[in-house]
Design a protein around this motif. Structure first.
Motif, PDB file in Angstrom:
ATOM      1  N   LYS A   1       0.849  -1.182   0.000  1.00  0.00           N
ATOM      2  CA  LYS A   1       0.000   0.000   0.000  1.00  0.00           C
ATOM      3  C   LYS A   1       0.887   1.234   0.000  1.00  0.00           C
ATOM      4  N   LYS A   2       0.272   2.396  -0.168  1.00  0.00           N
ATOM      5  CA  LYS A   2       1.023   3.640  -0.077  1.00  0.00           C
ATOM      6  C   LYS A   2       1.211   4.001   1.388  1.00  0.00           C
TER       7      LYS A   2
ATOM      8  N   TYR B   1       6.454   4.790  -9.821  1.00  0.00           N
ATOM      9  CA  TYR B   1       5.732   5.132  -8.591  1.00  0.00           C
ATOM     10  C   TYR B   1       4.215   5.082  -8.775  1.00  0.00           C
TER      11      TYR B   1
ATOM     12  N   LYS C   1       4.487   1.319  -2.069  1.00  0.00           N
ATOM     13  CA  LYS C   1       5.303   2.511  -2.296  1.00  0.00           C
ATOM     14  C   LYS C   1       5.352   3.383  -1.036  1.00  0.00           C
TER      15      LYS C   1
ATOM     16  N   ASP D   1       5.798   7.293   0.561  1.00  0.00           N
ATOM     17  CA  ASP D   1       5.537   8.701   0.281  1.00  0.00           C
ATOM     18  C   ASP D   1       6.178   9.539   1.387  1.00  0.00           C
TER      19      ASP D   1
END
Length: 258
Positions: free
Chosen positions: A180-181, A235, A241, A243
């Protein structure tokens, strides 16, 4: 920093020597005792500034002694400029700083504070392309100290870290990173931030420093009021990923691949 101190004292000695020679030749009117009254406070400022820089860069030094000498020297300089009245013996009036230092020391004992379990819907208005401060995170702490995330299989989760001063080290090659981000925010007045990200993990970063340097892979920026925005090629399509948003008043930011 050592070179700075060496050059500072070298230039000081050269200037004083030249002034004394010119005074002895009666070219100028130079009274060393009067000049010293204005010069010696600068030494306290330099010592204090050096101590703080060494502390922020984790090269020894003490932020307590550094800040004390910086404050003391600055007050003496303001006295010489007739802004305030403050003499050397007035150092005793700075005793309340002890209370301040004790307070910061107590705050700094709680070193690691991480905000976990964020609700993605609640933080959906976080956006790199508009304003970073639209985000709302529930848990954070304003403190002094260092934080290290380097244990094997530590869990990378959304977090918002607030520090007055300290160092941050993230080794994502040892982390369990969910698919997940994962937003990670760091706000600090003074800090060194170092991150290691695996080659197979995509990331995006918006890094800002008022004074310092930013190094993200092969891109860099250093100086005053610097910003660096970068994201890996895959991305947008990546499921897993990172952030990053990092905002420092002073310090250094570095991200490397392994």
């Amino acid at each position: 920093m050592r070179n700075f101190i060496r050059y500072f004292f070298a230039i000081f000695l050269i200037v004083i020597g030249i002034m004394l020679v010119l005074a002895n030749l009666e070219v100028i009117d130079f009274n060393f005792s009067v000049a010293w009254h204005y010069i010696y406070p600068i030494f306290f400022v330099v010592i204090g500034f050096t101590g703080l820089i060494r502390f922020w860069r984790r090269r020894g030094g003490s932020w307590i002694f550094g800040s004390f000498f910086l404050i003391f020297g600055s007050l003496l300089i303001m006295d010489r400029l007739d802004w305030i009245t403050f003499t050397f013996k007035d150092v005793i009036n700075l005793w309340p700083l002890l209370i301040v230092y004790i307070g910061f020391s107590l705050i700094g004992r709680k070193r690691v504070t991480v905000a976990y379990s964020f609700d993605d819907d609640k933080n959906r208005n976080y956006d790199y392309d508009t304003t970073w401060y639209k985000r709302h995170f529930d848990n954070s702490m304003f403190s002094v100290g260092s934080q290290t995330f380097d244990e094997q299989n530590w869990v990378a989760e959304p977090m918002h870290l607030k520090h007055m001063a300290g160092d941050f080290y993230f080794n994502f090659s040892k982390a369990f990173i969910p698919e997940k981000k994962i937003p990670i925010t760091i706000d600090s007045l003074a800090a060194d931030v170092n991150m290691v990200v695996p080659e197979n993990v995509d990331f995006r970063i918006n890094a800002r420093v008022k004074a310092g340097s930013i190094q993200v892979l092969d891109q860099s920026a250093d100086g005053i009021n610097r910003t660096l925005v970068y994201q890996t090629n895959n991305y947008e399509a990546a499921v897993r990923k990172l952030d990053f948003y990092i905002n420092l008043k002073a310090g250094n930011i570095r991200i490397d691949r392994v």
